[in-house]
Write a protein that holds these residues in place. Structure first.
Motif, short mmCIF file in Angstrom:
data_model
loop_
_atom_site.label_atom_id
_atom_site.label_comp_id
_atom_site.label_asym_id
_atom_site.label_seq_id
_atom_site.Cartn_x
_atom_site.Cartn_y
_atom_site.Cartn_z
N TYR A 1 0.98 -1.31 0.01
CA TYR A 1 -0.03 0.02 0.07
C TYR A 1 1.07 1.38 0.00
CZ TYR A 1 -4.76 2.45 1.20
OH TYR A 1 -5.75 2.88 1.31
N ASP A 2 1.33 1.51 -1.12
CA ASP A 2 2.73 2.54 -1.10
C ASP A 2 2.16 3.85 -1.95
OD1 ASP A 2 2.24 1.55 -3.53
OD2 ASP A 2 4.39 0.51 -3.78
N THR B 1 0.44 5.58 8.39
CA THR B 1 1.06 5.61 6.94
C THR B 1 1.43 4.18 6.49
OG1 THR B 1 3.28 6.35 7.67
CG2 THR B 1 1.74 7.90 7.11
N GLN B 2 2.08 3.42 7.28
CA GLN B 2 2.42 2.06 6.81
C GLN B 2 1.66 0.86 6.61
OE1 GLN B 2 5.74 1.10 9.64
NE2 GLN B 2 7.17 2.84 8.56
N PRO C 1 -2.26 1.42 6.46
CA PRO C 1 -3.42 2.40 6.40
C PRO C 1 -4.94 1.69 6.57
CG PRO C 1 -2.06 2.88 4.32
CD PRO C 1 -1.63 1.50 5.19
N ARG C 2 -5.78 2.68 6.76
CA ARG C 2 -7.10 2.20 7.44
C ARG C 2 -7.78 1.21 6.43
NH1 ARG C 2 -9.57 8.15 8.61
NH2 ARG C 2 -11.47 6.94 9.10
#
Lengths: 481, 219
Positions: free
Chosen positions: B105-106, B143-144, B146-147
């Protein structure tokens, strides 16, 4: 006045219709019996009284500082980047939400479950402004497909059984007719996923708003609440002003009480705590978060120290599940956003007693609602108070509820004045009872509502006093002989 | 609308009764528990399994093979995992060609929404501990991780360290100092896979979120 509100006044015909509808009665009976059992099991290992005392204490403490906590909540949320709006009534709240949507050129709104938005009739308002508002909670989605309103605040589609839902989904969305709940659920997931991806704005409710941290807590099982508050670029939360609590730890007893009281679950799948919009480096979440605080009559309930207890409610629905009236007539018979016992004590404030005149008396006062209430709202006592308000019957304090005195009738007032007089003066009492016994043949056989379900009372041929007198004379006579 | 604000606050202040009798808030019913670490783990497992969660206890060094076994068993073709977190790095070290694809997820969701919603089979995340009493995992997405990573893919794997299980939610938030630390954008308790009972009270899983929640407890 909206259609919805007018409908409240036709309470009796709807109740009769519901009582004749065996489908409705079966659906509710089955569901409510199940829920009562589950709740009991869920609290089996608990010091339930201690927990309810704590729940009540937390809510009361929050209400005692309500204006300060709302300001604290606003300050913290604002600092964290959430925009806070205030609305005095439902229309103002709808307007605020419409304006936010229009400012963002938003045409598609996806909604998580929110009873306040039902109260405001937000969907209809947005549709009129050309904005599509789609419910995403499965039960709410079904109710919306059927163009109905929720019949229960936790389980909106509880009035429908699987066959009815299958037919509804077949007709409106083209799924195959099926009794397979997994298939029906998976179909709804598919239909709604697309909508989540396309939605411009997500609208949700709030279960608890924590003042000290500026946090909005949302409790749910499906994940639609999380999708609603995460996927669209703008999230608007809407809540009644009473939902605020002082501290984060205050959430812990309320959460323990809410899910167990509502559905007998020890916790819901998701407890979603939101404290701000997406930060710079974050990869998802809405860039804008708004909170709309809605008053809609709540501040006037706040004016009265007895009625104020209504505002403790955490909307678990346990009072409905346990109410002998609700479980028989179902939620739609009430014609109000909130049905059942909590509806009977809340709706008169939101709509006025003149429009909800029959609600406070649609109760046997059996007390079940008060016994199961997780925050110990004395619902039966409040029902009695509202009955007094409806006839302006409390001489100790002036009536405060809007529409009070709606049931006050000249003849009834006269009758009670006579009754009082008769019981305060021995002479009047003797006269009165003598008239009743001697004229008893004139009593009509039909006595309005009383004889619809009961046999008419039979007045004795002699009053008690008369019998006593005769008895005394007889024994005096006997003594002398 | 400022008019509304001042009107509401004025009404509340004017209407407030001086005689608010405030009972004490005694938190004992939601706080005092006397469970050993083993009892907490057992209870956590029992509670999360009761809501359809899946639990596998593994020695801390053995989680990668266990995960690979589960991925194969569930026939998952890819896995979303943070390359920046330690588990993601360990996983990459032990990875080889014929295994499911590892995804990251980047980028912001806007850039790959349709891919995330339609093509990702499973995700793996860490957590900040768990709650025994309710069988809940504590997650603070960042951030690493995420939701949406824990919500959109149909299967969600979570690594939980066995010594990070708290008795109650109250204990978790006071021990971890949530209030002083300040809450993140989004904090979550996750207790089982997504579910609904909105159709005649019949349970169905995976209605909007994952249909499977798999917890690997590292002992």
């Amino acid at each position: 006045m909206s259609q919805h509100q007018e409908a409240v006044q036709e309470f009796h015909p709807r109740v009769h219709a519901a009582l004749q509808d065996s489908q409705i009665r079966n659906n509710f009976r089955k569901a409510m019996d199940g829920l009562m059992g589950k709740r009991q099991q869920a609290f089996a290992d608990w010091d339930l009284e201690g927990l309810r005392d704590l729940g009540a204490a937390v809510r009361l403490r929050a209400l005692s500082r309500l204006p300060e906590l709302l300001e604290e909540l606003e300050a913290n949320l604002t600092r964290q980047g959430v925009r806070v709006h205030w609305a005095e009534n439902g229309d103002q709240a709808c307007e605020i939400i419409r304006d936010i949507c229009q400012a963002r050129d938003a045409k598609k709104v996806i909604k998580g479950k929110s009873m306040v938005s039902e109260e405001m009739e937000l969907n209809a308002y947005l549709e009129e402004a050309g904005i599509e508002a789609l419910e995403s909670d499965l039960g709410e989605y079904l109710v919306q497909l059927a163009e109905e309103t929720p019949s229960h605040i936790i389980m909106p589609a509880i009035h429908k059984n699987t066959d009815e839902i299958s037919a509804l989904m077949h007709e409106k969305t083209g799924t195959q007719p099926s009794r397979d709940v997994a298939y029906l659920t998976a179909s709804a997931r598919q239909q709604l996923r697309e909508k989540f991806m396309q939605a411009d704005v997500g609208v949700s409710g709030v279960n608890f708003a924590v003042a000290e941290t500026g946090t909005l807590c949302l409790v749910e099982n499906e994940g639609n609440g999380r999708l609603t508050t995460t996927t669209p670029s703008c999230h608007i939360a809407v809540t009644g002003i009473e939902k605020v609590v002082e501290k984060l730890e205050d959430v812990t007893p309320l959460l323990a009480l809410l899910t167990r009281s509502a559905t007998g679950q020890h916790v819901t799948t998701y407890v979603n705590m939101i404290s701000g919009p997406r930060k710079e480096e974050e990869k998802d979440g809405p860039e804008e978060v708004h909170l709309v605080l809605v008053d809609s009559g709540r501040s006037s309930i706040y004016q009265d120290e007895e009625l104020l207890d209504t505002l403790r409610c955490i909307r678990c629905g346990a009072c409905m599940n346990h109410c002998p009236v609700y479980t028989r007539v179902g939620g739609h018979a009430y014609g109000t956003t909130y049905p059942g016992p909590i509806g009977k004590i809340l709706m008169p404030h939101l709509l006025g007693l003149d429009k909800t005149r029959d609600l406070p008396s649609a109760s046997t006062l059996c007390g079940a609602c008060g016994e199961v209430c997780p925050v110990k709202i004395p619902i039966p006592k409040l029902l009695q108070r509202l009955r007094k308000e409806a006839v302006d019957g409390d001489s100790l304090r002036p009536s405060v509820v809007s529409g009070h005195g709606v049931k006050r009738r000249f003849l009834e007032v006269l009758a009670w004045k006579g009754w009082a007089k008769m019981h305060a003066h021995a002479g009047f009492y003797r006269l009165g009872t003598r008239m009743m016994t001697s004229l008893r043949g004139l009593m009509p056989s039909k006595l309005g509502g009383w004889t619809r379900y009961r046999t008419p009372p039979r007045i004795a041929s002699k009053s008690f006093q008369q019998m006593m007198r005769e008895h005394a004379q007889k024994s005096n006579a006997g003594g002398r002989s | 609308m400022n008019q509304a604000r001042s009107n509401i606050l004025r009404r509340l202040r004017a209407g407030r009764k001086a005689s608010f009798a405030l009972p004490r808030s005694d938190f004992a019913p939601v706080r005092d528990r006397d469970w050993s670490a083993a009892e907490k783990l057992d209870l956590f497992q029992q509670k999360i399994e009761s809501v359809h969660g899946e639990v596998h206890r593994v020695p801390a060094q053995q989680w990668v093979p266990e995960l690979l076994r589960l991925l194969a068993e569930k026939q998952l073709s890819n896995l979303l995992v943070s390359p920046e977190r330690k588990p993601g790095q360990e996983l990459r070290e032990q990875w080889h060609g014929d295994l499911p694809e590892l995804l990251a997820y980047d980028q912001p969701i806007e850039n790959w929404k349709s891919e995330l919603f339609n093509q990702v089979d499973a995700s793996l995340t860490t957590c900040r501990g768990a709650i025994a009493e309710t069988g809940s995992l504590i997650l603070w997405p960042d951030t690493q991780e995420p939701r949406l990573m824990t919500l959109v893919p149909p299967v969600h794997f979570v690594l939980l360290e066995a010594d990070q299980i708290y008795a109650t939610f109250h204990e978790a938030l006071s021990t971890q100092g949530w209030v002083n630390q300040g809450l993140p954008t989004n904090a979550l308790l996750i207790s089982g896979p997504s579910k609904t009972a909105d159709i005649e009270q019949t349970l169905a899983y995976g209605v909007h979120g994952p249909a499977e929640l798999v917890v690997l407890v590292l002992e």
